[in-house]
Design a protein around this motif. Structure first.
Motif, PDB file in Angstrom:
ATOM      1  N   ARG A   1      46.864 -21.296  15.617  1.00 50.97           N
ATOM      2  CA  ARG A   1      46.442 -20.133  16.398  1.00 50.97           C
ATOM      3  C   ARG A   1      46.755 -20.302  17.879  1.00 50.97           C
ATOM      4  O   ARG A   1      46.572 -21.386  18.446  1.00 50.97           O
ATOM      5  CB  ARG A   1      44.937 -19.898  16.256  1.00 50.97           C
ATOM      6  N   SER A   2      47.199 -19.254  18.506  1.00 53.03           N
ATOM      7  CA  SER A   2      47.309 -19.247  19.967  1.00 53.03           C
ATOM      8  C   SER A   2      45.908 -19.063  20.541  1.00 53.03           C
ATOM      9  O   SER A   2      44.959 -18.712  19.824  1.00 53.03           O
ATOM     10  CB  SER A   2      48.214 -18.110  20.427  1.00 53.03           C
ATOM     11  N   ASN A   3      45.772 -19.284  21.839  1.00 58.16           N
ATOM     12  CA  ASN A   3      44.467 -19.060  22.473  1.00 58.16           C
ATOM     13  C   ASN A   3      44.045 -17.601  22.347  1.00 58.16           C
ATOM     14  O   ASN A   3      42.861 -17.304  22.158  1.00 58.16           O
ATOM     15  CB  ASN A   3      44.518 -19.471  23.940  1.00 58.16           C
ATOM     16  N   GLU A   4      45.017 -16.696  22.439  1.00 57.92           N
ATOM     17  CA  GLU A   4      44.687 -15.278  22.310  1.00 57.92           C
ATOM     18  C   GLU A   4      44.148 -14.969  20.919  1.00 57.92           C
ATOM     19  O   GLU A   4      43.190 -14.198  20.761  1.00 57.92           O
ATOM     20  CB  GLU A   4      45.929 -14.416  22.599  1.00 57.92           C
ATOM     21  N   GLU A   5      44.757 -15.586  19.903  1.00 59.44           N
ATOM     22  CA  GLU A   5      44.262 -15.383  18.539  1.00 59.44           C
ATOM     23  C   GLU A   5      42.879 -16.003  18.368  1.00 59.44           C
ATOM     24  O   GLU A   5      42.020 -15.451  17.668  1.00 59.44           O
ATOM     25  CB  GLU A   5      45.245 -15.999  17.547  1.00 59.44           C
ATOM     26  N   PHE A   6      42.667 -17.141  18.985  1.00 62.04           N
ATOM     27  CA  PHE A   6      41.353 -17.785  18.936  1.00 62.04           C
ATOM     28  C   PHE A   6      40.289 -16.878  19.549  1.00 62.04           C
ATOM     29  O   PHE A   6      39.210 -16.696  18.977  1.00 62.04           O
ATOM     30  CB  PHE A   6      41.407 -19.119  19.681  1.00 62.04           C
ATOM     31  N   TYR A   7      40.579 -16.302  20.713  1.00 64.28           N
ATOM     32  CA  TYR A   7      39.609 -15.418  21.361  1.00 64.28           C
ATOM     33  C   TYR A   7      39.331 -14.190  20.506  1.00 64.28           C
ATOM     34  O   TYR A   7      38.176 -13.743  20.401  1.00 64.28           O
ATOM     35  CB  TYR A   7      40.127 -14.982  22.737  1.00 64.28           C
ATOM     36  N   GLN A   8      40.376 -13.638  19.886  1.00 65.83           N
ATOM     37  CA  GLN A   8      40.175 -12.456  19.043  1.00 65.83           C
ATOM     38  C   GLN A   8      39.350 -12.813  17.811  1.00 65.83           C
ATOM     39  O   GLN A   8      38.450 -12.054  17.418  1.00 65.83           O
ATOM     40  CB  GLN A   8      41.520 -11.873  18.615  1.00 65.83           C
ATOM     41  N   ASP A   9      39.641 -13.963  17.199  1.00 62.22           N
ATOM     42  CA  ASP A   9      38.838 -14.407  16.059  1.00 62.22           C
ATOM     43  C   ASP A   9      37.382 -14.601  16.472  1.00 62.22           C
ATOM     44  O   ASP A   9      36.450 -14.253  15.730  1.00 62.22           O
ATOM     45  CB  ASP A   9      39.385 -15.726  15.497  1.00 62.22           C
ATOM     46  N   SER A  10      37.184 -15.174  17.657  1.00 60.92           N
ATOM     47  CA  SER A  10      35.822 -15.385  18.157  1.00 60.92           C
ATOM     48  C   SER A  10      35.096 -14.054  18.289  1.00 60.92           C
ATOM     49  O   SER A  10      33.959 -13.911  17.837  1.00 60.92           O
ATOM     50  CB  SER A  10      35.859 -16.083  19.524  1.00 60.92           C
ATOM     51  N   TYR A  11      35.749 -13.097  18.903  1.00 59.71           N
ATOM     52  CA  TYR A  11      35.125 -11.789  19.091  1.00 59.71           C
ATOM     53  C   TYR A  11      34.816 -11.129  17.751  1.00 59.71           C
ATOM     54  O   TYR A  11      33.699 -10.633  17.532  1.00 59.71           O
ATOM     55  CB  TYR A  11      36.038 -10.890  19.916  1.00 59.71           C
ATOM     56  N   ASP A  12      35.790 -11.116  16.853  1.00 58.94           N
ATOM     57  CA  ASP A  12      35.600 -10.456  15.561  1.00 58.94           C
ATOM     58  C   ASP A  12      34.424 -11.051  14.794  1.00 58.94           C
ATOM     59  O   ASP A  12      33.607 -10.325  14.213  1.00 58.94           O
ATOM     60  CB  ASP A  12      36.871 -10.568  14.720  1.00 58.94           C
ATOM     61  N   ASN A  13      34.332 -12.371  14.788  1.00 60.75           N
ATOM     62  CA  ASN A  13      33.278 -13.013  14.003  1.00 60.75           C
ATOM     63  C   ASN A  13      31.913 -12.908  14.666  1.00 60.75           C
ATOM     64  O   ASN A  13      30.894 -12.774  13.987  1.00 60.75           O
ATOM     65  CB  ASN A  13      33.644 -14.470  13.739  1.00 60.75           C
TER      66      ASN A  13
END
Length: 299
Positions: free
Chosen positions: A182-194
């Motif tokens: 995961r890129s950092n951007e994907e990590f942040y989006q996953d964090s938000y979604d969950n």
């Protein structure tokens, strides 16, 4: 997710059975690695039909030998699964009795305490106290479950143990592929979604202000997925040796499980504490901005 590689999860993206969640960890507390997939190896007889089918088909006068062998293998697989289930249920009964009589009353007290806290504006300290109560209950559950799993481990065959380890390593590789790339951007989006999914389970639909609070929190979370996955891989390597079940293996498993929770690097602990504080602060703000309808949903 965790302050410890397996038992304490860093808060963040991926939904967990614990109160705090890991921005990078899959849902799985691995102190119960010993018994979680004990039925998986039961599929092995069905994974080996080729040799059996060829043998049956070469017998003169048995044109349906392949189908017959397949049925026999299926029966053996079902019988093996029922045998394993009987073993699991036999050793599980005391654990369930303990949970029903000892733990459920604790949960009622925790819920009563939470409801009282909802009558006043929440602070991050109050949220931390609630989390601590849930984490303590979770650790009690893990400790008690370990005794049950070790008992079950004495009843499994070497083939079943090998099947457990195979599944756990397959899961490890899946986690590495899913989380490490995961890129950092994907990590942040996953964090938000969950975070959003978790909170909506308790409040229902969120307001734009509440969603903005979650977006802000997601970009403040720190990643520890690589360190967590390395710790998990190290534990599986140790577990493979311990599950050779030499004399005294149960106590060795207990000792190694305890050591994993104590030998945490300062950097990993720093990330864990940081992520928890972000979550505490965010939850307090989101809950303090709940509507009457959300309050009713939560209670």
């Amino acid at each position: 997710n965790h302050g410890t590689p397996e038992r304490r999860r860093d808060p963040g993206t991926d939904r967990q059975p614990q109160a705090a969640e890991h921005g990078q960890e899959p849902e799985d507390a691995d102190d119960d690695e010993l018994g979680r997939h004990t039925g998986d190896e039961q599929s092995e007889p069905d994974e080996q039909p080729d040799d059996a089918d060829r043998d049956a088909s070469t017998v003169p006068g048995t044109p349906t030998g392949t189908a017959h062998a397949g049925r026999e293998l299926g029966v053996l697989g079902v019988e093996g699964a029922f045998h394993l289930l009987e073993q699991a249920l036999f050793v599980l009964a005391p654990f369930l009795a303990w949970h029903r009589t000892q733990e459920l009353p604790h949960y009622v007290k925790i819920l009563d305490s939470i409801e009282k806290n909802l009558n006043e504006p929440l602070t991050p300290i109050a949220v931390a106290a609630i989390f601590t109560e849930f984490e303590t209950a979770w650790l009690r559950l893990e400790d008690e479950a370990l005794d049950w799993l070790l008992d079950l481990g004495t009843r499994l065959s070497d083939e079943q143990i090998a099947g457990v380890l195979k599944v756990l390593w397959e899961r490890q590789h899946e986690y590495e592929e899913e989380y490490l790339d995961r890129s950092n951007e994907e990590f942040y989006q996953d964090s938000y979604d969950n975070l959003q999914d978790s909170i909506q389970d308790y409040l229902g639909s969120l307001s734009e202000k509440q969603r903005e609070l979650l977006r802000d929190a997601s970009v403040r979370l720190l990643r520890s997925d690589r360190a967590w996955l390395q710790g998990r891989a190290d534990w599986l390597t140790q577990l493979a040796v311990l599950l050779q079940r030499q004399p005294g293996w149960q106590e060795q498993v207990r000792a190694q499980a305890a050591a994993r929770n104590e030998n945490i690097s300062p950097e990993y602990q720093r990330i864990y504490d940081h992520n928890l504080n972000v979550i505490y602060d965010t939850l307090a703000q989101v809950l303090n901005n709940r509507s009457d309808q959300q309050d009713s949903h939560l209670r």
